[in-house]
Design a protein around this motif. Structure first.
Motif, PDB file in Angstrom:
ATOM      1  N   TYR A 178      -8.124 -37.795  29.160  1.00  0.00           N
ATOM      2  CA  TYR A 178      -8.819 -38.818  28.367  1.00  0.00           C
ATOM      3  C   TYR A 178      -8.163 -40.181  28.554  1.00  0.00           C
ATOM      4  CZ  TYR A 178     -10.407 -41.668  24.531  1.00  0.00           C
ATOM      5  OH  TYR A 178     -10.909 -42.719  23.806  1.00  0.00           O
ATOM      6  N   GLU A 179      -6.844 -40.222  28.440  1.00  0.00           N
ATOM      7  CA  GLU A 179      -6.123 -41.499  28.565  1.00  0.00           C
ATOM      8  C   GLU A 179      -6.307 -42.128  29.945  1.00  0.00           C
ATOM      9  OE1 GLU A 179      -2.330 -40.988  25.495  1.00  0.00           O
ATOM     10  OE2 GLU A 179      -2.070 -40.567  27.626  1.00  0.00           O
ATOM     11  N   ASN A 180      -6.242 -41.304  30.987  1.00  0.00           N
ATOM     12  CA  ASN A 180      -6.227 -41.841  32.350  1.00  0.00           C
ATOM     13  C   ASN A 180      -7.610 -42.007  32.973  1.00  0.00           C
ATOM     14  OD1 ASN A 180      -3.462 -41.759  32.105  1.00  0.00           O
ATOM     15  ND2 ASN A 180      -3.173 -39.993  33.426  1.00  0.00           N
ATOM     16  N   GLN A 181      -8.505 -41.067  32.705  1.00  0.00           N
ATOM     17  CA  GLN A 181      -9.802 -41.067  33.386  1.00  0.00           C
ATOM     18  C   GLN A 181     -10.944 -41.542  32.490  1.00  0.00           C
ATOM     19  OE1 GLN A 181     -10.251 -37.118  35.142  1.00  0.00           O
ATOM     20  NE2 GLN A 181      -8.121 -37.136  35.817  1.00  0.00           N
ATOM     21  N   THR A 182     -11.091 -40.896  31.333  1.00  0.00           N
ATOM     22  CA  THR A 182     -12.216 -41.245  30.454  1.00  0.00           C
ATOM     23  C   THR A 182     -12.133 -42.697  29.993  1.00  0.00           C
ATOM     24  OG1 THR A 182     -12.248 -38.955  29.674  1.00  0.00           O
ATOM     25  CG2 THR A 182     -13.491 -40.574  28.387  1.00  0.00           C
ATOM     26  N   MET A 183     -10.930 -43.145  29.635  1.00  0.00           N
ATOM     27  CA  MET A 183     -10.787 -44.536  29.194  1.00  0.00           C
ATOM     28  C   MET A 183     -11.165 -45.506  30.310  1.00  0.00           C
ATOM     29  SD  MET A 183      -9.967 -45.218  26.030  1.00  0.00           S
ATOM     30  CE  MET A 183      -9.196 -46.827  26.130  1.00  0.00           C
ATOM     31  N   ALA A 184     -10.763 -45.218  31.528  1.00  0.00           N
ATOM     32  CA  ALA A 184     -11.100 -46.087  32.658  1.00  0.00           C
ATOM     33  C   ALA A 184     -12.615 -46.151  32.859  1.00  0.00           C
ATOM     34  CB  ALA A 184     -10.411 -45.593  33.922  1.00  0.00           C
ATOM     35  N   GLN A 185     -13.278 -45.021  32.683  1.00  0.00           N
ATOM     36  CA  GLN A 185     -14.736 -44.983  32.832  1.00  0.00           C
ATOM     37  C   GLN A 185     -15.427 -45.721  31.684  1.00  0.00           C
ATOM     38  OE1 GLN A 185     -15.485 -40.772  32.980  1.00  0.00           O
ATOM     39  NE2 GLN A 185     -14.482 -40.501  34.981  1.00  0.00           N
ATOM     40  N   ASN A 186     -14.989 -45.432  30.464  1.00  0.00           N
ATOM     41  CA  ASN A 186     -15.653 -46.007  29.289  1.00  0.00           C
ATOM     42  C   ASN A 186     -15.474 -47.513  29.172  1.00  0.00           C
ATOM     43  OD1 ASN A 186     -16.459 -43.453  28.617  1.00  0.00           O
ATOM     44  ND2 ASN A 186     -15.148 -43.245  26.823  1.00  0.00           N
ATOM     45  N   THR A 187     -14.383 -48.036  29.727  1.00  0.00           N
ATOM     46  CA  THR A 187     -14.105 -49.468  29.582  1.00  0.00           C
ATOM     47  C   THR A 187     -14.722 -50.313  30.696  1.00  0.00           C
ATOM     48  OG1 THR A 187     -11.984 -49.146  30.728  1.00  0.00           O
ATOM     49  CG2 THR A 187     -11.946 -49.132  28.313  1.00  0.00           C
ATOM     50  N   GLN A 188     -15.436 -49.700  31.593  1.00  0.00           N
ATOM     51  CA  GLN A 188     -16.102 -50.478  32.639  1.00  0.00           C
ATOM     52  C   GLN A 188     -17.108 -51.436  32.003  1.00  0.00           C
ATOM     53  OE1 GLN A 188     -17.755 -48.045  35.761  1.00  0.00           O
ATOM     54  NE2 GLN A 188     -15.796 -47.061  36.230  1.00  0.00           N
ATOM     55  N   GLY A 189     -17.032 -52.695  32.353  1.00  0.00           N
ATOM     56  CA  GLY A 189     -17.919 -53.708  31.774  1.00  0.00           C
ATOM     57  C   GLY A 189     -17.403 -54.319  30.490  1.00  0.00           C
ATOM     58  N   CYS A 190     -16.272 -53.811  29.963  1.00  0.00           N
ATOM     59  CA  CYS A 190     -15.715 -54.350  28.721  1.00  0.00           C
ATOM     60  C   CYS A 190     -14.868 -55.586  29.013  1.00  0.00           C
ATOM     61  CB  CYS A 190     -14.843 -53.307  28.029  1.00  0.00           C
ATOM     62  SG  CYS A 190     -15.740 -51.902  27.336  1.00  0.00           S
ATOM     63  N   ARG A 191     -15.025 -56.600  28.186  1.00  0.00           N
ATOM     64  CA  ARG A 191     -14.166 -57.780  28.303  1.00  0.00           C
ATOM     65  C   ARG A 191     -12.787 -57.484  27.721  1.00  0.00           C
ATOM     66  NH1 ARG A 191     -18.351 -62.195  25.775  1.00  0.00           N
ATOM     67  NH2 ARG A 191     -20.060 -61.964  27.291  1.00  0.00           N
ATOM     68  N   THR A 192     -12.765 -57.087  26.456  1.00  0.00           N
ATOM     69  CA  THR A 192     -11.527 -56.710  25.771  1.00  0.00           C
ATOM     70  C   THR A 192     -11.797 -55.432  24.995  1.00  0.00           C
ATOM     71  OG1 THR A 192     -10.926 -59.039  25.500  1.00  0.00           O
ATOM     72  CG2 THR A 192      -9.733 -57.436  24.164  1.00  0.00           C
ATOM     73  N   THR A 193     -10.924 -54.441  25.164  1.00  0.00           N
ATOM     74  CA  THR A 193     -11.096 -53.158  24.478  1.00  0.00           C
ATOM     75  C   THR A 193      -9.990 -52.979  23.448  1.00  0.00           C
ATOM     76  OG1 THR A 193     -12.089 -52.177  26.458  1.00  0.00           O
ATOM     77  CG2 THR A 193     -11.284 -50.664  24.768  1.00  0.00           C
ATOM     78  N   TYR A 194     -10.398 -52.805  22.199  1.00  0.00           N
ATOM     79  CA  TYR A 194      -9.468 -52.586  21.089  1.00  0.00           C
ATOM     80  C   TYR A 194      -9.399 -51.088  20.793  1.00  0.00           C
ATOM     81  CZ  TYR A 194      -9.941 -57.608  20.413  1.00  0.00           C
ATOM     82  OH  TYR A 194      -9.940 -58.979  20.610  1.00  0.00           O
ATOM     83  N   VAL A 195      -8.196 -50.556  20.748  1.00  0.00           N
ATOM     84  CA  VAL A 195      -8.000 -49.119  20.582  1.00  0.00           C
ATOM     85  C   VAL A 195      -7.137 -48.838  19.351  1.00  0.00           C
ATOM     86  CG1 VAL A 195      -7.217 -46.984  21.689  1.00  0.00           C
ATOM     87  CG2 VAL A 195      -8.072 -48.882  23.101  1.00  0.00           C
ATOM     88  N   ILE A 196      -7.508 -47.790  18.618  1.00  0.00           N
ATOM     89  CA  ILE A 196      -6.693 -47.287  17.515  1.00  0.00           C
ATOM     90  C   ILE A 196      -6.516 -45.791  17.736  1.00  0.00           C
ATOM     91  CG2 ILE A 196      -6.460 -46.989  15.021  1.00  0.00           C
ATOM     92  CD1 ILE A 196      -8.408 -49.362  14.705  1.00  0.00           C
ATOM     93  N   THR A 197      -5.277 -45.355  17.890  1.00  0.00           N
ATOM     94  CA  THR A 197      -4.984 -43.942  18.115  1.00  0.00           C
ATOM     95  C   THR A 197      -4.064 -43.450  17.013  1.00  0.00           C
ATOM     96  OG1 THR A 197      -5.201 -44.201  20.509  1.00  0.00           O
ATOM     97  CG2 THR A 197      -4.028 -42.252  19.728  1.00  0.00           C
ATOM     98  N   GLY A 198      -4.430 -42.314  16.419  1.00  0.00           N
ATOM     99  CA  GLY A 198      -3.685 -41.852  15.256  1.00  0.00           C
ATOM    100  C   GLY A 198      -3.398 -40.370  15.255  1.00  0.00           C
ATOM    101  N   ALA A 199      -2.696 -39.939  14.213  1.00  0.00           N
ATOM    102  CA  ALA A 199      -2.291 -38.546  14.059  1.00  0.00           C
ATOM    103  C   ALA A 199      -2.469 -38.127  12.605  1.00  0.00           C
ATOM    104  CB  ALA A 199      -0.841 -38.358  14.486  1.00  0.00           C
ATOM    105  N   VAL A 200      -3.163 -37.014  12.398  1.00  0.00           N
ATOM    106  CA  VAL A 200      -3.352 -36.481  11.043  1.00  0.00           C
ATOM    107  C   VAL A 200      -2.154 -35.609  10.692  1.00  0.00           C
ATOM    108  CG1 VAL A 200      -4.833 -35.099   9.548  1.00  0.00           C
ATOM    109  CG2 VAL A 200      -5.853 -36.461  11.393  1.00  0.00           C
ATOM    110  N   PRO A 201      -1.479 -35.848   9.572  1.00  0.00           N
ATOM    111  CA  PRO A 201      -0.313 -35.033   9.221  1.00  0.00           C
ATOM    112  C   PRO A 201      -0.666 -33.552   9.115  1.00  0.00           C
ATOM    113  CG  PRO A 201      -0.450 -36.964   7.821  1.00  0.00           C
ATOM    114  CD  PRO A 201      -1.728 -36.908   8.590  1.00  0.00           C
TER     115      PRO A 201
END
Length: 273
Positions: A178-201
């Motif tokens: 997801y980090e290496n491939q999906t993000m690269a695909q999904n961000t195509q055409g994006c000017r600036t991509t804001y990401v929030i990544t979290g962890a549920v206790p």
């Protein structure tokens, strides 16, 4: 009396503007779309808002759970580029004492500089020792070094306030994809991509109950293309190698149930559900 009150207010404003660990993301709102962070439904009982600073620059933002010694989430701008991985792991001096340095630093350097013990550093946060004997778990970045550009930005992600105990198979498997491939695909055409990544206790801990092992890892992104705004999201149980693709609204609904602290909102309303 009024003059004294004004002085107190001014001092408070100066403190907020010049501190690393404060009561909001006042010093680093640029890592959130429209400068709006998630709402309070994710806030733990004992939170710390950290503008992750390294070598005099801010690189991303983290909401940290002092009691569980893991980040709730890290927010950053996706901008992968060249650079190396850090050979050191860092701690956050201002979690120990608000008068300490604003820049993350190594445990050895902090200990020498302020004449404090490793145990004193570990009272406020996870330390290297907590992660030394992991079994089936990795040091999982929430803001990954591969999503940053340049050594300083990449190395800034190697702080234990940005790390959770993550299932090794997941970390090296579908989450890495997801980090290496999906993000690269999904961000195509994006000017600036804001990401929030979290962890549920979760309900388990490592290192003599010092550091929580999350039950789930999740991530969401919002970006502006030339024609529209778009969002995407994922969640993964932290006990298997499987990442589930969701809409922003689906992830927020899941997190609302998992955290149980009210309706979760991750982004400004301009980001589509």
């Amino acid at each position: 009396m009024l003059g004294l009150l004004l002085l107190q207010v001014l001092a408070s404003c100066l403190w907020l503007g010049h501190s690393e660990v404060v009561n909001s993301f006042t010093s680093c709102p640029q890592f959130f779309y429209a400068r709006i962070p998630p709402n309070d439904a994710l806030n733990p009982k004992n939170p710390a808002w950290i503008c992750q600073r390294f070598r005099n620059s801010y690189h991303y933002a983290t909401l940290y759970d002092r009691d569980r010694r893991i980040p709730v989430y890290s927010a950053y701008i996706y901008q992968p580029g060249p650079g190396s991985r850090s050979s050191s792991w860092y701690a956050e001096p201002q979690l120990i004492n608000p008068t300490y340095s604003r820049d993350i630093d190594t445990e050895k350097s902090i200990s020498n500089r302020y004449k404090i013990t490793l145990q004193q550093i570990g009272q406020s946060q996870a330390i290297n020792q907590d992660y030394n004997k992991l079994q089936g778990l990795d040091r999982g970045h929430l803001s990954p070094s591969g999503h940053q550009s340049g050594n300083n930005s990449r190395w800034a992600t190697f702080t234990l306030t940005n790390i959770v105990p993550q299932n090794s198979t997941l970390n090296k498997g579908q989450w890495k994809d997801y980090e290496n491939q999906t993000m690269a695909q999904n961000t195509q055409g994006c000017r600036t991509t804001y990401v929030i990544t979290g962890a549920v206790p979760g309900n388990t801990y490592i290192s003599n109950n010092r550091v929580n092992v999350p039950s789930h890892i999740w991530s969401a992104a919002c970006c502006q293309t030339n024609t529209a705004m778009k969002t995407w999201a994922v969640i993964a149980g932290n006990n298997m190698n499987q990442v589930q693709n969701l809409t922003r609204a689906q992830l927020e609904a899941n997190l609302t149930q998992l955290y149980g602290r009210g309706q979760v909102s991750l982004f400004h309303s301009a980001c589509p559900p």
